[in-house]
Design an enzyme around this catalytic site. Structure first.
Site, mmCIF file in Angstrom:
data_model
loop_
_atom_site.group_PDB
_atom_site.id
_atom_site.type_symbol
_atom_site.label_atom_id
_atom_site.label_comp_id
_atom_site.label_asym_id
_atom_site.label_seq_id
_atom_site.Cartn_x
_atom_site.Cartn_y
_atom_site.Cartn_z
ATOM 1 N N HIS A 182 -67.278 46.140 70.551
ATOM 2 C CA HIS A 182 -66.635 46.439 71.557
ATOM 3 C C HIS A 182 -66.394 47.567 72.335
ATOM 4 C CE1 HIS A 182 -65.159 41.786 70.732
ATOM 5 N NE2 HIS A 182 -65.994 41.986 71.431
ATOM 6 N N HIS A 209 -59.018 43.657 73.556
ATOM 7 C CA HIS A 209 -60.087 43.177 74.364
ATOM 8 C C HIS A 209 -60.497 41.870 74.102
ATOM 9 C CE1 HIS A 209 -64.835 42.692 75.586
ATOM 10 N NE2 HIS A 209 -64.323 41.528 74.460
ATOM 11 N N LEU A 210 -59.894 40.430 74.410
ATOM 12 C CA LEU A 210 -59.432 39.178 74.134
ATOM 13 C C LEU A 210 -60.550 38.298 74.930
ATOM 14 C CD1 LEU A 210 -55.649 38.861 73.979
ATOM 15 C CD2 LEU A 210 -56.477 40.116 72.099
ATOM 16 N N GLY A 211 -61.496 37.871 74.698
ATOM 17 C CA GLY A 211 -62.953 37.273 74.451
ATOM 18 C C GLY A 211 -62.805 35.919 73.623
ATOM 19 N N ARG A 242 -64.715 32.597 65.381
ATOM 20 C CA ARG A 242 -64.341 33.514 63.745
ATOM 21 C C ARG A 242 -63.191 33.594 63.176
ATOM 22 N NH1 ARG A 242 -67.495 38.199 66.733
ATOM 23 N NH2 ARG A 242 -67.861 37.207 68.428
ATOM 24 N N ARG A 286 -58.720 27.589 77.733
ATOM 25 C CA ARG A 286 -58.714 26.478 78.455
ATOM 26 C C ARG A 286 -58.677 25.284 78.371
ATOM 27 N NH1 ARG A 286 -63.782 29.366 81.981
ATOM 28 N NH2 ARG A 286 -64.198 29.474 80.615
ATOM 29 N N ILE A 330 -59.917 36.483 78.050
ATOM 30 C CA ILE A 330 -58.599 35.747 77.518
ATOM 31 C C ILE A 330 -57.628 36.347 78.507
ATOM 32 C CG2 ILE A 330 -57.081 35.225 76.260
ATOM 33 C CD1 ILE A 330 -59.354 33.636 74.192
ATOM 34 N N GLY A 331 -57.881 37.858 77.751
ATOM 35 C CA GLY A 331 -57.264 38.697 77.663
ATOM 36 C C GLY A 331 -57.250 38.825 79.618
ATOM 37 N N ASN A 333 -57.526 36.083 82.414
ATOM 38 C CA ASN A 333 -57.287 34.823 82.670
ATOM 39 C C ASN A 333 -56.083 34.364 82.202
ATOM 40 O OD1 ASN A 333 -60.026 35.145 84.668
ATOM 41 N ND2 ASN A 333 -60.897 35.143 82.696
HETATM 42 P P1 ADP Z 1 -67.585 37.589 74.816
HETATM 43 O O1 ADP Z 1 -67.110 37.398 73.832
HETATM 44 O O2 ADP Z 1 -68.769 35.832 74.828
HETATM 45 O O3 ADP Z 1 -67.974 38.318 76.038
HETATM 46 P P2 ADP Z 1 -64.654 36.829 76.713
HETATM 47 O O4 ADP Z 1 -65.130 37.472 77.029
HETATM 48 O O5 ADP Z 1 -66.363 35.754 78.693
HETATM 49 O O6 ADP Z 1 -66.183 36.333 76.189
HETATM 50 O O7 ADP Z 1 -64.464 35.029 76.834
HETATM 51 C C1 ADP Z 1 -64.644 33.849 76.882
HETATM 52 C C2 ADP Z 1 -62.707 33.251 76.882
HETATM 53 O O8 ADP Z 1 -62.858 34.064 77.651
HETATM 54 C C3 ADP Z 1 -63.571 31.939 76.745
HETATM 55 O O9 ADP Z 1 -63.951 31.147 75.231
HETATM 56 C C4 ADP Z 1 -62.073 31.623 77.221
HETATM 57 O O10 ADP Z 1 -61.534 31.069 75.551
HETATM 58 C C5 ADP Z 1 -61.543 32.385 78.003
HETATM 59 N N1 ADP Z 1 -61.197 32.260 79.221
HETATM 60 C C6 ADP Z 1 -61.942 32.294 80.147
HETATM 61 N N2 ADP Z 1 -61.463 32.123 81.180
HETATM 62 C C7 ADP Z 1 -60.189 31.266 80.979
HETATM 63 C C8 ADP Z 1 -59.483 31.475 81.923
HETATM 64 N N3 ADP Z 1 -59.172 30.989 83.453
HETATM 65 N N4 ADP Z 1 -57.618 30.721 80.712
HETATM 66 C C9 ADP Z 1 -57.530 30.975 79.719
HETATM 67 N N5 ADP Z 1 -58.896 31.665 78.872
HETATM 68 C C10 ADP Z 1 -60.312 31.851 79.383
#
Ligand code: ADP
Length: 397
Positions: A182, A209-211, A242, A286, A330-331, A333
């Site tokens: 990342h 960086h929480l996704g 993971r 979500r 996640i971070g 939203n």
């Molecule tokens: P990647 O690692 O694939 O780039 P992202 O950074 O786009 O992923 O994050 C996607 C994740 O973010 C989704 O799987 C979900 O868990 C979270 N997410 C996206 N939108 C929201 C929201 N409105 N509220 C809570 N979590 C969200």
């Protein structure tokens, strides 16, 4: 007339693209989209910079279902939109730079050979990152291409953070070390932080960086001091699917007692674990918030708790921290996860403003109370813009 920069982020079954226009101080996004389902049911979607869908279609049935066709289809669509303007550079996101690549690099035959050598380090990603470079070199032979690495930003970590407690021959002969990932996201955050909080940017910031993939990093004066991911993008936090850090001896246990082979273990730790595995419901926050199943709540709490543990650990690596930044899906939203993390970090001087935290916005913003010793920010990341910047700079050099 302004020139264009194409950014490519290719994975095993999808190719994401972004097209930027140059001319302003920073490249400006024109279009973005993706080709996905590449080997099964290829589809192509393109949007404008405001997220309005411009096209969403199945790729022609007579085209082979592969990356090559997906790239051709994407280029044909882009050509129909750019009205005679030229693509000045193509930037590629590359997950692993290994020991050789510590900064963005212009792609040549020699660089491609070097990149082929990184495949052993990232067999799940590297071949898909590299292949479009060769295809595009044929389709657009005069356009310079630049590789940008997710590992590069972390190479400034002190040696003590880059090593595992393994015999040195493993580091030296086999490149076994904590690379971190990342990096393009962290680099983007480091690039915008000075305008948001100059003191934190010059000091110690923990970035989360929480996704779907999640990691955290400690930035000291904009440079990486420590990060949660290691040799692969599996170490550290639990993620969408993971597992994050587990006792490494568990792998031996899976093999010897549960008689699992390497591919079964790979499937388990990369695709069936994390939020999905713990909840049994979904890898998406979500869905977990919407569920009444106690496993869903437990998975969310577990995730937040691990973020807290890692935040304190990263702060320790810098002897404290002056700011906390949340970014990625996640971070950016998830106000519930952010509030849980911040409330568990109150003992370290983090005081979240619940109203600011709950507000929805796509802008960078502060979500801590004015008196919080450690200010907390949400900063939307932009890895594609970081790649476009690098591609332009590299080509200009
Ligand atoms: P990647 O690692 O694939 O780039 P992202 O950074 O786009 O992923 O994050 C996607 C994740 O973010 C989704 O799987 C979900 O868990 C979270 N997410 C996206 N939108 C929201 C929201 N409105 N509220 C809570 N979590 C969200």
């Amino acid at each position: 007339m302004s020139e264009l920069v194409l950014v490519i982020n290719a994975g095993s079954s999808s190719i994401k693209f972004s097209l930027f226009e140059t001319g302003a101080a920073d490249p400006v996004l024109l279009f973005k989209g993706l080709a996905d389902g590449i080997y099964v049911d290829p589809k192509f979607v393109a949007k404008d910079a405001d997220d309005n869908k411009l096209v969403s279609e199945s790729m022609p049935a007579d085209m082979p279902k592969n990356h090559d066709s997906a790239l051709r289809h994407m280029l044909a669509w882009l050509n129909s939109r750019i009205e005679g303007r030229t693509i000045a550079a193509i930037g590629h996101r590359v997950v692993h730079g290994g020991l050789s690549f510590c900064q963005p690099v212009r792609i040549t035959e020699e660089v491609l050979k070097g990149l082929d050598e990184t495949i052993a380090l990232a067999p799940l990603h590297a071949p898909h990152n590299i292949m479009p470079m060769r295809v595009l070199a044929q389709l657009l032979p005069t356009v310079p291409q630049v590789a940008c690495f997710d590992t590069a930003f972390h190479r400034t970590q002190p040696e003590i953070e880059q090593q595992y407690a393994l015999p040195y021959e493993f580091t030296e002969k086999h490149g076994i070390r904590r690379y971190g990932f990342h990096g393009l996201s962290y680099e983007f955050i480091a690039s915008v932080l000075p305008a948001i909080d100059a003191k934190a940017a010059a000091g110690r910031t923990v970035v989360a960086h929480l996704g779907n993939g999640s990691s955290m990093a400690a930035l000291l004066n904009g440079h990486c001091q420590a990060t949660t991911m290691g040799f692969t993008a599996l170490e550290g936090l639990p993620m969408g699917t993971r597992c994050g850090t587990i006792d490494p001896a568990l792998i031996l246990h899976f093999m010897s007692h549960l008689k699992m082979d390497a591919s079964q273990i790979e499937e388990l730790i990369y695709k069936q674990s994390g939020l999905l595995g713990m909840s049994g419901i979904s890898s998406d926050m979500r869905d977990l918030h919407a569920s009444k199943d106690p496993h869903a709540k437990f998975a969310v709490d577990y995730f937040a708790h691990r973020v807290v543990r890692e935040a304190a650990s990263l702060a320790a690596a810098m002897q404290g921290f002056d700011a906390l930044v949340f970014t990625a899906g996640i971070g950016e939203n998830d106000d519930i996860a952010r509030a849980t993390v911040c409330n568990e970090l109150r003992w370290l001087g983090v005081e979240i403003d619940e109203v600011a935290n709950a507000k929805r916005s796509g802008e960078a913003r502060c979500i801590s109370l004015p008196g919080s010793r450690v200010p907390v920010y949400i900063i939307p990341t932009n890895e594609e813009l970081m790649i476009a910047r690098h591609a332009l700079k590299c080509v200009a050099a």
